[in-house]
Design a protein around this motif. Sequence first.
Motif, PDB file in Angstrom:
ATOM      1  N   LEU A  34       6.602  12.518   4.400  1.00  0.00           N
ATOM      2  CA  LEU A  34       5.634  11.568   4.944  1.00  0.00           C
ATOM      3  C   LEU A  34       6.141  10.139   4.806  1.00  0.00           C
ATOM      4  O   LEU A  34       6.120   9.361   5.763  1.00  0.00           O
ATOM      5  CB  LEU A  34       4.272  11.717   4.258  1.00  0.00           C
ATOM      6  N   LYS A  35       6.606   9.786   3.630  1.00  0.00           N
ATOM      7  CA  LYS A  35       7.123   8.430   3.410  1.00  0.00           C
ATOM      8  C   LYS A  35       8.327   8.168   4.318  1.00  0.00           C
ATOM      9  O   LYS A  35       8.460   7.076   4.881  1.00  0.00           O
ATOM     10  CB  LYS A  35       7.494   8.216   1.951  1.00  0.00           C
ATOM     11  N   ASN A  36       9.195   9.156   4.468  1.00  0.00           N
ATOM     12  CA  ASN A  36      10.356   8.996   5.344  1.00  0.00           C
ATOM     13  C   ASN A  36       9.921   8.728   6.782  1.00  0.00           C
ATOM     14  O   ASN A  36      10.484   7.865   7.459  1.00  0.00           O
ATOM     15  CB  ASN A  36      11.260  10.229   5.283  1.00  0.00           C
ATOM     16  N   GLU A  37       8.931   9.474   7.260  1.00  0.00           N
ATOM     17  CA  GLU A  37       8.446   9.298   8.632  1.00  0.00           C
ATOM     18  C   GLU A  37       7.786   7.931   8.803  1.00  0.00           C
ATOM     19  O   GLU A  37       8.007   7.240   9.799  1.00  0.00           O
ATOM     20  CB  GLU A  37       7.467  10.414   8.992  1.00  0.00           C
ATOM     21  N   GLN A  88       4.277  15.771  13.323  1.00  0.00           N
ATOM     22  CA  GLN A  88       3.708  16.778  12.441  1.00  0.00           C
ATOM     23  C   GLN A  88       4.330  16.654  11.055  1.00  0.00           C
ATOM     24  O   GLN A  88       5.480  17.012  10.858  1.00  0.00           O
ATOM     25  CB  GLN A  88       3.963  18.188  13.002  1.00  0.00           C
ATOM     26  N   VAL A  89       3.600  16.112  10.108  1.00  0.00           N
ATOM     27  CA  VAL A  89       4.065  15.995   8.738  1.00  0.00           C
ATOM     28  C   VAL A  89       2.937  16.481   7.843  1.00  0.00           C
ATOM     29  O   VAL A  89       1.811  16.007   7.938  1.00  0.00           O
ATOM     30  CB  VAL A  89       4.433  14.540   8.350  1.00  0.00           C
ATOM     31  N   ASN A  90       3.238  17.442   6.986  1.00  0.00           N
ATOM     32  CA  ASN A  90       2.222  17.957   6.069  1.00  0.00           C
ATOM     33  C   ASN A  90       2.538  17.497   4.653  1.00  0.00           C
ATOM     34  O   ASN A  90       3.409  18.048   4.004  1.00  0.00           O
ATOM     35  CB  ASN A  90       2.177  19.494   6.114  1.00  0.00           C
ATOM     36  N   LEU A 121       0.835  -1.205   0.000  1.00  0.00           N
ATOM     37  CA  LEU A 121       0.000   0.000   0.000  1.00  0.00           C
ATOM     38  C   LEU A 121       0.868   1.253   0.000  1.00  0.00           C
ATOM     39  O   LEU A 121       0.661   2.174  -0.790  1.00  0.00           O
ATOM     40  CB  LEU A 121      -0.925   0.003   1.226  1.00  0.00           C
ATOM     41  N   GLU A 122       1.844   1.276   0.892  1.00  0.00           N
ATOM     42  CA  GLU A 122       2.717   2.456   1.011  1.00  0.00           C
ATOM     43  C   GLU A 122       3.483   2.709  -0.283  1.00  0.00           C
ATOM     44  O   GLU A 122       3.532   3.839  -0.771  1.00  0.00           O
ATOM     45  CB  GLU A 122       3.696   2.255   2.165  1.00  0.00           C
ATOM     46  N   ASN A 123       4.083   1.663  -0.846  1.00  0.00           N
ATOM     47  CA  ASN A 123       4.896   1.834  -2.052  1.00  0.00           C
ATOM     48  C   ASN A 123       4.099   2.340  -3.246  1.00  0.00           C
ATOM     49  O   ASN A 123       4.615   3.075  -4.075  1.00  0.00           O
ATOM     50  CB  ASN A 123       5.607   0.527  -2.415  1.00  0.00           C
ATOM     51  N   HIS A 124       2.820   1.965  -3.333  1.00  0.00           N
ATOM     52  CA  HIS A 124       1.991   2.392  -4.461  1.00  0.00           C
ATOM     53  C   HIS A 124       1.321   3.749  -4.253  1.00  0.00           C
ATOM     54  O   HIS A 124       0.939   4.401  -5.225  1.00  0.00           O
ATOM     55  CB  HIS A 124       0.907   1.343  -4.752  1.00  0.00           C
ATOM     56  N   LEU A 125       1.126   4.148  -2.999  1.00  0.00           N
ATOM     57  CA  LEU A 125       0.277   5.314  -2.749  1.00  0.00           C
ATOM     58  C   LEU A 125       0.961   6.497  -2.069  1.00  0.00           C
ATOM     59  O   LEU A 125       0.447   7.608  -2.149  1.00  0.00           O
ATOM     60  CB  LEU A 125      -0.935   4.900  -1.903  1.00  0.00           C
ATOM     61  N   VAL A 126       2.069   6.270  -1.405  1.00  0.00           N
ATOM     62  CA  VAL A 126       2.715   7.371  -0.691  1.00  0.00           C
ATOM     63  C   VAL A 126       3.917   7.839  -1.509  1.00  0.00           C
ATOM     64  O   VAL A 126       4.861   7.078  -1.717  1.00  0.00           O
ATOM     65  CB  VAL A 126       3.167   6.945   0.735  1.00  0.00           C
ATOM     66  N   PRO A 127       3.885   9.091  -1.978  1.00  0.00           N
ATOM     67  CA  PRO A 127       5.003   9.595  -2.785  1.00  0.00           C
ATOM     68  C   PRO A 127       6.249   9.807  -1.923  1.00  0.00           C
ATOM     69  O   PRO A 127       6.172   9.943  -0.701  1.00  0.00           O
ATOM     70  CB  PRO A 127       4.473  10.933  -3.329  1.00  0.00           C
TER      71      PRO A 127
END
Length: 188
Positions: free
Chosen positions: A157-160, A181-183, A147-153
Amino acid sequence: MEQSRHSPSDYQQRLLPSSNNPIGIGSKRDVIELPINDLLDITGWVLTKSLRLFRKSNPPVMECLRSEIVYYQAYSTIEQLQELSKSIFAPNSCLHHYLNMAANNFREYLQGEEVKIKKYFYVLRTVLAAGWIEKYNEFPPLEFSTLENHLVPEGPLKNEINTLLKRKLDGEELDKEPKIQVNQSIST
């Protein structure tokens, strides 16, 4: 029976009891629920209830059918349901389920200045599952990394998420810490 690692305990067990079980047709009780402890969360449904939930494309039942972890399976019922699940998938129903879970988990667990870090996964998993349904119009995979690999750029956010995931997989107890806090948005 299926195992999952995203409950208040470390392991969730979902099962469809056999006909030998004392809970069954004609019984007033159609759910097996053992008390949640620090390690296990065990619940199950009789077959008739499972089938009623299945025909509604109930995500916990659909997830159970897709789990790679099966402890015991005596009959071909599961394979038949797995095949049927492709044709009964109801995207709107599942999307509604995951978005409600995300909102409820966010409201319940992530509102204080300090939050239990592992609760972020409760929200992230359900948001990503909803995003998968919107993007691919199919039932989401169970694997968080897919899910993360396909949807989170790529980005903060991905780093966190990856930092938290590494801590969790390393067995670190993810207790209360200051809210992160990640925007950044998740792509769908």
